[in-house]
Design an enzyme around this catalytic site. Structure first.
Site, short mmCIF file in Angstrom:
data_model
loop_
_atom_site.label_atom_id
_atom_site.label_comp_id
_atom_site.label_asym_id
_atom_site.label_seq_id
_atom_site.Cartn_x
_atom_site.Cartn_y
_atom_site.Cartn_z
N ASN A 42 0.86 -1.18 0.00
CA ASN A 42 0.00 0.00 0.00
C ASN A 42 0.90 1.23 0.00
O ASN A 42 1.54 1.54 1.01
CB ASN A 42 -0.89 -0.02 1.26
N TRP A 43 0.94 1.91 -1.14
CA TRP A 43 1.86 3.05 -1.27
C TRP A 43 1.32 4.31 -0.59
O TRP A 43 2.02 5.31 -0.50
CB TRP A 43 2.14 3.34 -2.75
N LYS A 44 0.07 4.28 -0.20
CA LYS A 44 -0.57 5.45 0.43
C LYS A 44 -0.37 6.69 -0.45
O LYS A 44 -0.33 6.57 -1.67
CB LYS A 44 -0.04 5.66 1.84
N HIS B 299 -9.44 0.84 4.82
CA HIS B 299 -8.11 0.96 5.43
C HIS B 299 -8.23 1.84 6.68
O HIS B 299 -9.03 2.78 6.72
CB HIS B 299 -7.11 1.55 4.44
N GLU C 246 -6.61 4.25 7.80
CA GLU C 246 -6.52 5.70 7.62
C GLU C 246 -7.81 6.27 7.05
O GLU C 246 -8.17 7.42 7.30
CB GLU C 246 -5.30 6.03 6.74
N GLU D 244 -5.31 -5.42 10.50
CA GLU D 244 -4.29 -4.40 10.72
C GLU D 244 -4.58 -3.66 12.03
O GLU D 244 -5.37 -2.72 12.04
CB GLU D 244 -4.29 -3.40 9.57
N GLY E 82 2.34 1.94 10.65
CA GLY E 82 3.24 3.08 10.50
C GLY E 82 3.95 3.48 11.77
O GLY E 82 4.54 4.56 11.85
N SER F 208 3.42 -2.46 10.28
CA SER F 208 4.88 -2.47 10.46
C SER F 208 5.52 -3.80 10.08
O SER F 208 6.46 -4.24 10.73
CB SER F 208 5.27 -2.05 11.88
N GLY G 47 2.85 -1.30 4.26
CA GLY G 47 2.88 0.12 3.94
C GLY G 47 4.30 0.58 3.67
O GLY G 47 4.85 0.35 2.59
N GLY G 48 4.93 1.16 4.68
CA GLY G 48 6.25 1.77 4.53
C GLY G 48 7.28 0.90 3.81
O GLY G 48 7.98 1.38 2.92
C1 PEP Z 1 -0.72 -0.17 5.82
O1 PEP Z 1 -0.71 0.94 5.36
O2 PEP Z 1 -1.65 -0.93 5.54
C2 PEP Z 1 0.39 -0.59 6.71
C3 PEP Z 1 0.32 -1.78 7.26
O3 PEP Z 1 1.40 0.29 6.90
P1 PEP Z 1 2.85 0.00 7.60
O4 PEP Z 1 3.35 -1.29 7.00
O5 PEP Z 1 3.69 1.17 7.23
O6 PEP Z 1 2.60 -0.15 9.05
#
Ligand code: PEP
Length: 252
Positions: free
Chosen positions: A9-11, A97, A99, A169, A175, A215, A236-237
């Site tokens: 997920n590039w957000k 998601h 966010e 999640e 994040g 994470s 994500g990251g």
């Molecule tokens: C996400 O955005 O779904 C996510 C899990 O982010 P991160 O891996 O950065 O925690």
């Protein structure tokens, strides 16, 4: 046997040039038998979807959107429909998601409409669920996750629910650099699978892929993926660099 599924997920990150470079970098790592062993998808921002789809062609990388709107068309300024996402070549779409739930304010009812519209339009939704830290601390994780899943899948029969991937999640792990332990994640994944069995029967429960997200990194992916009910990761990251994302999907 559920095939592991790792999605990035590039957000709201990347630009046109870096998006293409990232897809090419991931494609170079998705070689040999790894393609047979894991499904890999990336979810770029809307505006880069078309060029990412084009760069991902014949690489084995699937492309997903980060959101959609449930209406077919009309006066919904700024929104993107299922048909538009199909038109540019998307296969998957994230729904609910954390966010979108907690920053943008999406409700379970809206998320259910999105999941339903995605399936009706031929997209594969990834329904994201997860508890806040205070909910975990209050012992409410299962209650929160169950409510989100029941509401997110409301009105879907078994055939339609088969199209859904669930992503567990925990919000406190997204994040933050603080992932759930493999045991904490496994506990909730097993609960989710039990809930799916109760709602739809054993067959659907056994076939549905449940990703963990929060994470996920190269150094914790292997241990998370070794849990019996963790069928993949939503990243994500660590999905923004080809080498770390590849190290994650290669750890299946
Ligand atoms: C996400 O955005 O779904 C996510 C899990 O982010 P991160 O891996 O950065 O925690």
């Amino acid at each position: 046997m559920r095939k592991p599924f790792v999605a990035g997920n590039w957000k709201m990150n990347m630009d046109g040039e870096s998006s293409i470079a990232l897809v090419k970098g991931i494609a170079a790592e998705l070689d040999g038998d790894i393609r047979e062993r894991v499904d890999v998808a990336v979810c770029p921002p809307f505006v880069y979807l078309a060029e990412v789809v084009s760069a991902a062609r014949s690489t084995g990388i699937a492309v997903g959107a980060q959101d959609l709107y449930f209406e077919k068309n009309g006066a919904f300024t700024g929104e993107i429909s299922t048909a538009m996402l199909k038109d540019v070549g998307c296969n998957y779409v994230l729904c609910g998601h954390s966010e979108r739930r907690h920053v943008i304010g999406e409700t379970d009812e809206l998320i259910n409409k999105k999941v339903t519209a995605a399936i009706s339009g031929g997209l594969l939704p990834i329904l994201c669920v997860g508890e806040l830290l205070e909910q975990r601390d209050a012992g409410k994780t299962e209650e929160v996750v169950e409510k989100q899943i029941r509401a997110g899948l409301a009105g879907l029969n078994e055939a339609r629910a088969m199209a859904v991937t669930i992503a567990y999640e925990p919000v406190w792990a997204i994040g933050t650099g603080r992932n759930a332990t493999p045991q904490q994640a496994q506990e909730v994944h097993a609960m989710i699978r039990g809930l799916l069995a109760e709602m739809y029967g054993q067959k659907l429960a056994e076939q549905t892929r449940i990703q963990y997200g929060g994470s996920a990194k190269p150094d914790n992916a292997g241990e998370l993926l070794r849990q019996p009910d963790i069928d993949g990761l939503l990243v994500g990251g660590a999905s923004l660099k080809a080498d770390s994302f590849a190290a994650i999907f290669r750890s299946v």
